[in-house]
Design a protein around this motif. Structure first.
Motif, short mmCIF file in Angstrom:
data_model
loop_
_atom_site.label_atom_id
_atom_site.label_comp_id
_atom_site.label_asym_id
_atom_site.label_seq_id
_atom_site.Cartn_x
_atom_site.Cartn_y
_atom_site.Cartn_z
N ARG A 140 0.82 -1.20 0.00
CA ARG A 140 0.00 0.00 0.00
C ARG A 140 0.86 1.26 0.00
O ARG A 140 0.44 2.31 -0.43
N SER A 141 2.08 1.11 0.49
CA SER A 141 2.88 2.32 0.66
C SER A 141 3.63 2.69 -0.63
O SER A 141 3.68 3.85 -1.00
N CYS A 142 4.18 1.69 -1.37
CA CYS A 142 4.93 2.08 -2.59
C CYS A 142 4.32 1.49 -3.85
O CYS A 142 4.91 1.59 -4.93
N ARG A 143 3.16 0.83 -3.74
CA ARG A 143 2.44 0.25 -4.88
C ARG A 143 3.13 -0.96 -5.50
O ARG A 143 2.76 -1.39 -6.59
N TYR A 144 4.13 -1.53 -4.80
CA TYR A 144 4.80 -2.72 -5.33
C TYR A 144 3.76 -3.84 -5.47
O TYR A 144 2.85 -3.98 -4.66
N LEU A 145 3.89 -4.64 -6.54
CA LEU A 145 3.04 -5.81 -6.76
C LEU A 145 3.96 -7.01 -6.91
O LEU A 145 4.97 -6.93 -7.62
N PRO A 195 9.66 -6.02 -0.76
CA PRO A 195 11.10 -6.01 -1.01
C PRO A 195 11.65 -4.62 -1.34
O PRO A 195 12.86 -4.41 -1.32
N VAL A 196 10.76 -3.68 -1.62
CA VAL A 196 11.22 -2.33 -1.98
C VAL A 196 11.30 -1.44 -0.74
O VAL A 196 12.32 -0.80 -0.49
N CYS A 197 10.19 -1.42 0.07
CA CYS A 197 10.17 -0.47 1.19
C CYS A 197 9.99 -1.15 2.53
O CYS A 197 9.86 -0.48 3.55
N ALA A 198 9.95 -2.50 2.56
CA ALA A 198 9.90 -3.30 3.79
C ALA A 198 8.60 -3.16 4.59
O ALA A 198 8.49 -3.64 5.71
ZN LIG Z 1 6.60 -1.15 -0.67
#
Ligand SMILES: [Zn+2]
Length: 380
Positions: free
Chosen positions: A319-324, A332-335
């Motif tokens: 939800r925070s960086c839109r990683y899918l 894996p991007v923002c933990a």
């Molecule tokens: Zn993230």
């Protein structure tokens, strides 16, 4: 339906408070049942209320009324055979409510602002393939445009050109007895040929003025063949099909025929994209399979997203960086702890639409199934 004029008109609209612009993806290929877009609609309503709060209580009341009206409209139902996306523009304070039905899917989204948010409609207009239908016989030429599911006749462009072939043939001169029948016939043929040539020139000028992607010809076979030979190469290259329908056909018949050709062109386009994907995987031009495709989406490298009809699988969204991604739970991007989503394919489609990527749903393609039912052609 969507048109440049309608978009311009919407974009220029000014209201006394704020405008609610709401887009809902109702694509029957991914949402076969109305219940399938009930949850996204709920989410949009919630987002809308939150956004309206920032504009003060008066605006919030107007938006709340807009949202009720939108939900009502969706609940009442609409023709899902030709509508794959809905756009709502409303300002209840001004008594304004408009629905635009899109023949292509749109990304779910809601915007509350002082002006209508029309950019997604512009993208639909750009992505849509335009058709012209030209019907000819020895007496007449007719031109139709088939755009965004609507057929409109523009035969008036030929009117200056249309002469009565028989009258032209009866022109000056009195052929000798005996050969009279043959001479009249020759003149009729010549006049018909001149008219066809003129119709071909007029069609070229008209289709240059407002271009189309594809041209469909119709009429008696031998006339269509002659006419096609007279067309400017620019028009001839765009001919996708020749129909055995009379040049006097009614609008319904023309529309049905155009729909069939459009579906055939769509299937051809789908197959060509899958082939490009198959060739591109491994060369860097494409990726296939869920994990690689989601990664490419996250990196914003996707140009065209290809998805097998009916493909659904669970996955994770940050939800925070839109990683899918296919695996959770930590991003894996923002933990951040990610959300498990029931259908990560749906999230991928929304993400792609929101980033102005083209989304291509693919029907019954063994080639795409082998590649993992999802893939993407890349921008870089
Ligand atoms: Zn993230």
């Amino acid at each position: 339906m969507i048109s440049e004029d309608r978009i311009r008109e919407l974009a220029g609209r000014r209201t006394s408070t704020v405008v609610t612009s709401c887009y809902l993806d109702v694509d029957g290929r991914r949402h076969p049942r109305p219940a399938d877009y009930a949850a996204p609609l709920e989410r949009l309503m919630r987002d809308g209320r939150e956004r309206a709060a920032g504009f003060g209580p008066e605006a919030a009341r107007s938006v709340a009324a807009d949202l009720d009206r939108i939900a009502d409209w969706v609940r009442r139902g609409f023709d899902r055979s030709r509508v794959r996306g809905l756009a709502f523009f409303a300002c209840s304070d001004d008594g304004w409510f408009e629905v635009v039905e899109s023949p292509l899917p749109v990304a779910n989204g809601i915007v509350v602002n002082h002006t209508p948010h029309v950019r997604p409609l512009e993208s639909v207009l750009q992505a849509y393939e335009r058709f012209a239908v030209v019907l000819v016989d020895r007496q007449r030429a007719r031109l139709f445009r088939f755009e965004l599911g609507e057929l409109t006749e523009h035969t008036e462009v030929f009117e200056a050109a249309l002469r009565d072939v028989t009258a032209a043939a009866a022109g000056p001169g009195h052929p000798a007895q005996g050969s009279r029948g043959a001479a009249v016939q020759r003149r009729i043929d010549e006049a018909a040929h001149r008219n066809l040539k003129h119709a071909a020139d007029v069609a070229f000028a008209e289709l240059q003025r407002r271009p189309v992607d594809h041209v469909i010809l119709g009429g008696p076979h031998e006339v269509v063949v002659e006419f096609e030979g007279l067309l400017h190469p620019w028009v001839r290259q765009r001919v996708v099909d020749r129909l055995a329908i009379p040049a006097t056909a009614g609008a319904d018949e023309v529309r049905q025929a155009a729909l069939c050709v459009e579906a055939a062109v769509a299937r051809r386009n789908e197959a060509a994209l899958v082939e490009r994907l198959r060739d591109g995987v491994g060369t860097g031009a494409g990726v296939a399979g869920l994990e690689a495709t989601l990664a490419a989406l996250v990196e914003r490298r996707v140009d065209v997203l290809l998805v097998s009809d009916g493909y659904e699988t669970e996955g994770w969204r940050c939800r925070s960086c839109r990683y899918l991604g296919p695996l959770g739970r930590r991003c894996p991007v923002c933990a951040t702890e990610m959300d498990l989503v029931a259908d990560v394919v749906e999230e991928a489609v929304e993400e792609a639409l929101a980033n102005s990527c083209r989304v291509q749903m693919v029907r019954e393609s063994a080639d795409l199934d082998v590649l993992g039912r999802i893939g993407a052609l890349l921008r870089f």
